[in-house]
Design a protein around this motif. Structure first.
Motif, mmCIF file in Angstrom:
data_model
loop_
_atom_site.group_PDB
_atom_site.id
_atom_site.type_symbol
_atom_site.label_atom_id
_atom_site.label_comp_id
_atom_site.label_asym_id
_atom_site.label_seq_id
_atom_site.Cartn_x
_atom_site.Cartn_y
_atom_site.Cartn_z
ATOM 1 N N UNK A 41 -25.599 -21.399 11.346
ATOM 2 C CA UNK A 41 -25.267 -20.737 12.618
ATOM 3 C C UNK A 41 -24.794 -21.758 13.654
ATOM 4 N N UNK A 42 -25.426 -22.919 13.694
ATOM 5 C CA UNK A 42 -24.989 -23.976 14.617
ATOM 6 C C UNK A 42 -23.573 -24.419 14.253
ATOM 7 N N UNK A 43 -23.321 -24.587 12.960
ATOM 8 C CA UNK A 43 -21.998 -25.031 12.501
ATOM 9 C C UNK A 43 -20.918 -24.008 12.858
ATOM 10 N N UNK A 44 -21.193 -22.743 12.591
ATOM 11 C CA UNK A 44 -20.194 -21.707 12.842
ATOM 12 C C UNK A 44 -19.959 -21.470 14.326
ATOM 13 N N UNK A 45 -21.033 -21.368 15.111
ATOM 14 C CA UNK A 45 -20.895 -21.030 16.523
ATOM 15 C C UNK A 45 -20.459 -22.236 17.357
ATOM 16 N N UNK A 46 -21.156 -23.355 17.207
ATOM 17 C CA UNK A 46 -20.875 -24.502 18.075
ATOM 18 C C UNK A 46 -19.703 -25.359 17.601
ATOM 19 N N UNK A 47 -19.550 -25.537 16.298
ATOM 20 C CA UNK A 47 -18.482 -26.393 15.794
ATOM 21 C C UNK A 47 -17.193 -25.620 15.524
ATOM 22 N N UNK A 48 -17.304 -24.484 14.839
ATOM 23 C CA UNK A 48 -16.125 -23.704 14.487
ATOM 24 C C UNK A 48 -15.677 -22.753 15.602
ATOM 25 N N UNK A 49 -16.529 -22.511 16.596
ATOM 26 C CA UNK A 49 -16.155 -21.661 17.721
ATOM 27 C C UNK A 49 -16.239 -20.165 17.449
ATOM 28 N N UNK A 50 -17.007 -19.757 16.454
ATOM 29 C CA UNK A 50 -17.184 -18.342 16.156
ATOM 30 C C UNK A 50 -18.037 -17.699 17.254
ATOM 31 N N UNK A 51 -17.817 -16.406 17.481
ATOM 32 C CA UNK A 51 -18.734 -15.643 18.313
ATOM 33 C C UNK A 51 -19.941 -15.295 17.443
ATOM 34 N N UNK A 52 -21.009 -14.806 18.071
ATOM 35 C CA UNK A 52 -22.171 -14.390 17.286
ATOM 36 C C UNK A 52 -21.805 -13.244 16.343
ATOM 37 N N UNK A 53 -20.935 -12.377 16.776
ATOM 38 C CA UNK A 53 -20.506 -11.257 15.929
ATOM 39 C C UNK A 53 -19.715 -11.756 14.717
ATOM 40 N N UNK A 54 -18.806 -12.703 14.926
ATOM 41 C CA UNK A 54 -18.051 -13.269 13.812
ATOM 42 C C UNK A 54 -18.966 -14.028 12.856
ATOM 43 N N UNK A 55 -19.929 -14.738 13.421
ATOM 44 C CA UNK A 55 -20.899 -15.479 12.615
ATOM 45 C C UNK A 55 -21.714 -14.506 11.759
ATOM 46 N N UNK A 56 -22.132 -13.407 12.347
ATOM 47 C CA UNK A 56 -22.904 -12.397 11.608
ATOM 48 C C UNK A 56 -22.090 -11.827 10.459
ATOM 49 N N UNK A 57 -20.830 -11.559 10.700
ATOM 50 C CA UNK A 57 -19.948 -11.038 9.655
ATOM 51 C C UNK A 57 -19.793 -12.072 8.534
#
Length: 125
Positions: A41-57
């Motif tokens: 979650x840290x990698x996707x949200x903070x590094x890749x710039x995903x939203x929480x919704x995109x991360x959940x998907x």
């Protein structure tokens, strides 16, 4: 009886799984354990710039679950930094992503721990 935990899809494992002060002695009191799904979650949200919704998907879980995992991960990282504790990444309820391109939008699948090549590249050789 509680509901079984759902497996979280993780695209890649960290290159390093141990972080902390150079002079730290690793023992249970000075160790913070960050689970692999929290790392993702840290990698996707903070590094890749995903939203929480995109991360959940991407992880195939509910957005509220991502929010809880993300908050827990941030607290653990802060505890490690502020209190000078060693951070170890391991464990958790996860499965590595098997799709190489179509379903995965983070491109982490191509950077698995195994030398940086994808599974299809390994099969061709």
């Amino acid at each position: 009886m509680s509901r079984p935990r759902k497996w979280r899809r993780v695209c890649c494992l960290p290159e390093s799984n141990l972080f902390g002060p150079l002079n730290a002695v690793i023992d249970q009191t000075g160790l913070v354990l960050l689970q692999v799904d929290e790392y993702e979650t840290i990698r996707l949200i903070d590094l890749q710039g995903f939203t929480q919704e995109q991360c959940a998907e991407q992880m195939v879980i509910a957005r509220t679950t991502v929010q809880r995992i993300y908050n827990d991960a941030r607290k653990k990282i802060a505890e490690s930094l502020v209190n000078g504790k060693v951070l170890r990444i391991e464990g958790g309820d996860y499965e590595l992503c098997e799709s190489l391109e179509k379903a995965c939008r983070c491109e982490g699948c191509r950077r698995h721990r195994w030398g940086g090549s994808s599974e299809t590249d390994n099969k061709e050789n």
